[in-house]
Write a protein that holds these residues in place. Structure first.
Motif, PDB file in Angstrom:
ATOM      1  N   ASN A  77     -14.414  -3.374 -11.700  1.00 55.13           N
ATOM      2  CA  ASN A  77     -14.424  -4.634 -10.959  1.00 55.13           C
ATOM      3  C   ASN A  77     -13.932  -5.790 -11.818  1.00 55.13           C
ATOM      4  OD1 ASN A  77     -15.278  -3.641  -8.535  1.00 55.13           O
ATOM      5  ND2 ASN A  77     -17.442  -4.092  -8.867  1.00 55.13           N
ATOM      6  N   ALA A  82      -6.405 -10.167 -10.528  1.00 52.38           N
ATOM      7  CA  ALA A  82      -6.199 -11.105  -9.413  1.00 52.38           C
ATOM      8  C   ALA A  82      -6.128 -12.540  -9.911  1.00 52.38           C
ATOM      9  CB  ALA A  82      -7.327 -10.949  -8.399  1.00 52.38           C
ATOM     10  N   THR A 101     -15.130 -11.767  -1.285  1.00 52.79           N
ATOM     11  CA  THR A 101     -13.754 -11.294  -1.485  1.00 52.79           C
ATOM     12  C   THR A 101     -12.844 -11.754  -0.341  1.00 52.79           C
ATOM     13  OG1 THR A 101     -14.404  -9.187  -0.475  1.00 52.79           O
ATOM     14  CG2 THR A 101     -14.389  -9.299  -2.882  1.00 52.79           C
ATOM     15  N   SER A 102     -13.374 -11.809   0.863  1.00 51.28           N
ATOM     16  CA  SER A 102     -12.582 -12.324   1.981  1.00 51.28           C
ATOM     17  C   SER A 102     -12.288 -13.805   1.818  1.00 51.28           C
ATOM     18  CB  SER A 102     -13.318 -12.090   3.308  1.00 51.28           C
ATOM     19  OG  SER A 102     -13.493 -10.712   3.552  1.00 51.28           O
ATOM     20  N   MET A 111      -9.377 -14.157  -0.489  1.00 55.68           N
ATOM     21  CA  MET A 111      -8.111 -13.836   0.174  1.00 55.68           C
ATOM     22  C   MET A 111      -7.660 -14.959   1.102  1.00 55.68           C
ATOM     23  SD  MET A 111      -8.943  -9.814   0.929  1.00 55.68           S
ATOM     24  CE  MET A 111      -7.397  -9.449   1.731  1.00 55.68           C
ATOM     25  N   LEU A 113      -3.398 -10.665  -3.694  1.00 57.54           N
ATOM     26  CA  LEU A 113      -4.287 -10.135  -2.652  1.00 57.54           C
ATOM     27  C   LEU A 113      -4.615  -8.663  -2.881  1.00 57.54           C
ATOM     28  CD1 LEU A 113      -2.562 -11.719   0.474  1.00 57.54           C
ATOM     29  CD2 LEU A 113      -4.801 -12.348  -0.429  1.00 57.54           C
ATOM     30  N   ILE A 114      -3.734  -7.945  -3.558  1.00 59.41           N
ATOM     31  CA  ILE A 114      -3.905  -6.495  -3.697  1.00 59.41           C
ATOM     32  C   ILE A 114      -5.158  -6.142  -4.495  1.00 59.41           C
ATOM     33  CG2 ILE A 114      -2.858  -4.367  -4.571  1.00 59.41           C
ATOM     34  CD1 ILE A 114      -0.119  -5.621  -3.952  1.00 59.41           C
ATOM     35  N   ILE A 124      -7.751  -7.954  -5.157  1.00 61.58           N
ATOM     36  CA  ILE A 124      -8.942  -8.458  -4.461  1.00 61.58           C
ATOM     37  C   ILE A 124      -9.302  -7.547  -3.301  1.00 61.58           C
ATOM     38  CG2 ILE A 124      -9.784 -10.340  -3.004  1.00 61.58           C
ATOM     39  CD1 ILE A 124      -9.959 -10.925  -5.945  1.00 61.58           C
ATOM     40  N   SER A 125      -8.293  -7.035  -2.601  1.00 64.15           N
ATOM     41  CA  SER A 125      -8.560  -6.092  -1.503  1.00 64.15           C
ATOM     42  C   SER A 125      -9.246  -4.839  -2.010  1.00 64.15           C
ATOM     43  CB  SER A 125      -7.229  -5.726  -0.805  1.00 64.15           C
ATOM     44  OG  SER A 125      -6.598  -6.867  -0.282  1.00 64.15           O
ATOM     45  N   ILE A 126      -8.831  -4.381  -3.188  1.00 61.14           N
ATOM     46  CA  ILE A 126      -9.454  -3.191  -3.777  1.00 61.14           C
ATOM     47  C   ILE A 126     -10.901  -3.461  -4.124  1.00 61.14           C
ATOM     48  CG2 ILE A 126      -9.349  -1.548  -5.692  1.00 61.14           C
ATOM     49  CD1 ILE A 126      -6.332  -1.985  -5.764  1.00 61.14           C
ATOM     50  N   GLY A 161     -12.822  -5.601  -2.673  1.00 60.99           N
ATOM     51  CA  GLY A 161     -13.539  -5.630  -1.405  1.00 60.99           C
ATOM     52  C   GLY A 161     -13.872  -4.236  -0.896  1.00 60.99           C
ATOM     53  N   CYS A 162     -12.931  -3.314  -1.016  1.00 54.23           N
ATOM     54  CA  CYS A 162     -13.173  -1.941  -0.589  1.00 54.23           C
ATOM     55  C   CYS A 162     -14.227  -1.253  -1.453  1.00 54.23           C
ATOM     56  CB  CYS A 162     -11.875  -1.143  -0.622  1.00 54.23           C
ATOM     57  SG  CYS A 162     -10.635  -1.688   0.592  1.00 54.23           S
TER      58      CYS A 162
END
Length: 438
Positions: A257, A264, A323-324, A327, A428-429, A431-433, A435-436
């Motif tokens: 993380n 990011a 995380t959203s 983004m 964004l990539i 951060i998306s990870i 979030g997942c």
């Protein structure tokens, strides 16, 4: 006698509240940013005047050659102030984590006085603007922004729980932005106050220097460090990690993380830094051709984003994850800075800025999430390490954005803003990870 006693009680109560307020972190943030916003306008206008008055062998500078001269000055100056602080910032962060929590604020605040005094000498004595290179180096050796801002974030993190940390750090950004807004609005007017015996910009720089001295005195004499209880912190730390993983070593389960959040932050900082690096020069060229007042108003528009970003966090955090939120902020910046590519009039500039209303959300929340991955004894070093990663990224984006801007002046001066939009989308990539994963 009764009335006098009542007045005395009110005065004592007022002084008590003032003393209690000055012991907090917010006066340092406000005073420093007020002074910095005044200094930024003064520096930009002095550089504009000096490059306008300089001459080439073939005669006065053309608009393009003046833009190149200004952007070259800022490229060198920004590289100096971003890279000389690296070792001092690490040393101050280490001392801060060992208990000297105020030191990463006090030493840089002493350094903040140096560039203001140097620019004042440039204005009053007519010394060359290159003196600012040396002043920037001395500022960097004090730790500069690389030590000061992680120090602020560390004290704010210590004074908050993990559950409230994002809101606390955004509140710090709000204070920073409001102070910058006020300072920017008045900076252009103060710059234009001069007479036959007082050079243009002198009053502005004197006020900026006084504010820097007051800020230093507040940090040395009044600022107190507040720390949440260890039991509360242990109960609420590592909030991104599933409860079932709490038995593992923090360094093992937090490392992915942390790496993603660092990535990011670097990508987003590259986007923002690359755009802002040339934006100040961009607005001074035709067709915008801003004066000192318009420069101040433009800076104020940038500071207003701190306020709207804070309000955005307060409203949106009820409905979306952190995380959203990050983004959303990145997309806000990407859209606004892409629109800036095609700005040819002042009203279009403010329209582009209006799309950036949530652009300040990402970095404070990234810092909050990172701080939740480490013990509080490592806050200072971890946040300083993040700040230094952003400094190393500046080694690429400052010269790159400067040279791209210079080479595209003839066909699309705002091309660098399109590239900044691309980097913001790339951020964004990771951060998306995250979030997942969470």
């Amino acid at each position: 006698m009764t009335r006098a006693a009542a007045v005395g009680r009110w005065l004592r109560a007022g002084l008590g509240l003032l003393r209690a307020g000055m012991c907090l972190l917010w006066p340092v943030i406000v005073l420093e940013e007020l002074g910095s916003s005044l200094f930024d306008t003064a520096l930009r206008m002095v550089v504009l005047d000096r490059t306008a008055n300089a001459t080439d062998p073939d005669g006065p500078r053309s608009s393009k050659s003046q833009q190149i001269a200004m952007s070259n000055f800022y490229m060198i100056y920004n590289l100096i102030i971003k890279f000389t602080p690296i070792l001092p910032a690490l040393l101050l962060a280490r001392l801060g984590d060992r208990g000297w929590r105020r030191l990463p604020l006090i030493v840089p605040l002493l350094g903040y006085i140096v560039p203001r005094v140097a620019l004042l000498l440039v204005v009053i004595c007519g010394w060359p603007i290159q003196l600012m290179y040396g002043a920037g180096a001395l500022f960097g050796l004090s730790g500069g922004y690389a030590a000061y801002w992680p120090g602020v974030m560390t004290l704010a993190s210590l004074a908050s729980t993990a559950a409230d940390r994002s809101k606390t750090l955004m509140r710090v950004e709000l204070l920073y932005g409001m102070a910058g807004l006020v300072g920017s609005l008045v900076s252009g007017h103060l710059f234009l106050l001069y007479s036959a015996s007082v050079s243009r910009g002198t009053i502005l720089l004197v006020v900026s220097t006084i504010l820097a001295v007051l800020c230093l005195l507040d940090a040395v004499l009044l600022l107190q460090v507040k720390d949440v209880s260890s039991g509360e912190e242990e109960a609420e730390s590592y909030s991104l990690i599933p409860p079932s993983a709490h038995s593992n070593a923090p360094s093992q389960r937090n490392l992915p993380n942390i790496a993603l959040l660092f990535t990011a932050a670097v990508l987003y900082s590259t986007a923002v830094g690359g755009a802002i690096n040339v934006l100040g020069t961009f607005v001074l060229r035709e067709p915008l051709s801003w004066d000192a007042k318009q420069v101040g108003y433009g800076n104020a528009a940038g500071c207003l984003i701190f306020i709207t970003s804070y309000l955005g966090v307060i409203v949106l955090r009820r409905y979306v994850s952190e995380t959203s939120l990050i983004m959303i902020g990145m997309l806000s910046f990407a859209s606004g800075i892409y629109f800036m590519t095609f700005v040819t009039a002042t009203y279009l500039f403010y329209l582009a800025r209006s799309l950036n209303l949530l652009a300040l959300i990402p970095l404070p929340i990234i810092r909050s999430l990172i701080s939740q991955q480490v013990p509080k004894s490592s806050y200072g070093m971890t946040l300083t390490a993040l700040q230094l990663c952003l400094k190393f990224a500046a080694a690429a984006y400052i010269p790159a954005s400067t040279k791209i801007y210079q080479h595209t002046l003839d066909w699309l001066p705002g091309f660098v803003f399109t590239l900044a939009s691309v980097f913001s989308v790339l951020a964004l990539i990771p951060i998306s990870i995250v979030g997942c994963r969470t």
